[in-house]
Design an enzyme around this catalytic site. Structure first.
Site: not given
Length: 206
Positions: A157, A120
């Site tokens: 993230k 991701s």
């Protein structure tokens, strides 16, 4: 002086390529292997590395003219704490392991390492199997890449906070961000460096 994650990736690739082949990679090989969209990005990072004394260009306008310069900082052993998700959050596994990293990669204070699982963060150049160097801290600025616990599970993230809501944003256009209340997210640290082993040597964590 610490390098940015992108500069560390470029330096690490050039170093490993020279060690393996005996000559430096071309700019196009750097671009392709590290996923940069243009050669201008490669030139920018190499210029910054040259200014900081990590590499030098022996001949201008030559494709393979990079030379590594001796570093004056030694390696430091930091704790290796397991796997962190760059995808759906998974639990970080603590194991009795350590990894040696260049001292110049570290931030002040407590640092540790985690292996990335998932893709991701691929558009930030963070790939599955990479080793992240993390500076332990409980706060982050908007836009920083963090390791955070969401309901007890670890993920890496981009961090953004608006009032009482936190967004943990992936760097992958195919994936959705994680939204949670501020009291449900614990920032463990910020990513300050990255190591990539092109020979894929195992550190004992799957």
């Amino acid at each position: 002086m610490n390098l940015t994650p992108a500069q560390e990736r470029v330096y690490g690739f050039v170093r490993d390529y020279i060690q393996k082949n005996g000559y430096s990679p071309s700019y196009e090989e750097i671009r392709q292997n590290l996923g940069f969209r243009s050669l201008n990005a490669v030139f920018k990072h190499l210029k910054q590395l040259e200014q900081r004394g990590y590499v030098q260009s022996l001949w201008k306008n030559k494709k393979r003219a990079l030379e590594l310069l001796p570093l004056h900082t030694g390696a430091v052993s930091i704790p290796f704490l397991g796997v962190v998700a760059a995808g759906t959050p998974i639990e970080a596994v603590e194991i009795p392991e350590s990894v040696e990293v260049p001292e110049s990669f570290l931030a002040n204070g407590n640092n540790f390492a985690l292996r990335v699982k998932g893709d991701s963060m691929i558009e930030e150049g963070i790939r599955e199997g990479d080793i992240l160097i993390v500076a332990r801290q409980s706060r982050a600025e908007n836009g920083q890449t963090v390791v955070a616990l969401v309901q007890g599970e670890a993920t890496v993230k981009k961090f953004y906070q608006r009032g009482e809501e936190i967004e943990l944003r992936p760097a992958n256009s195919r994936m959705q961000p994680i939204h949670a209340r501020a009291d449900a997210v614990e920032v463990v640290g910020t990513v300050v460096g990255l190591l990539r082993n092109y020979r894929r040597r195992s550190l004992g964590v799957v």
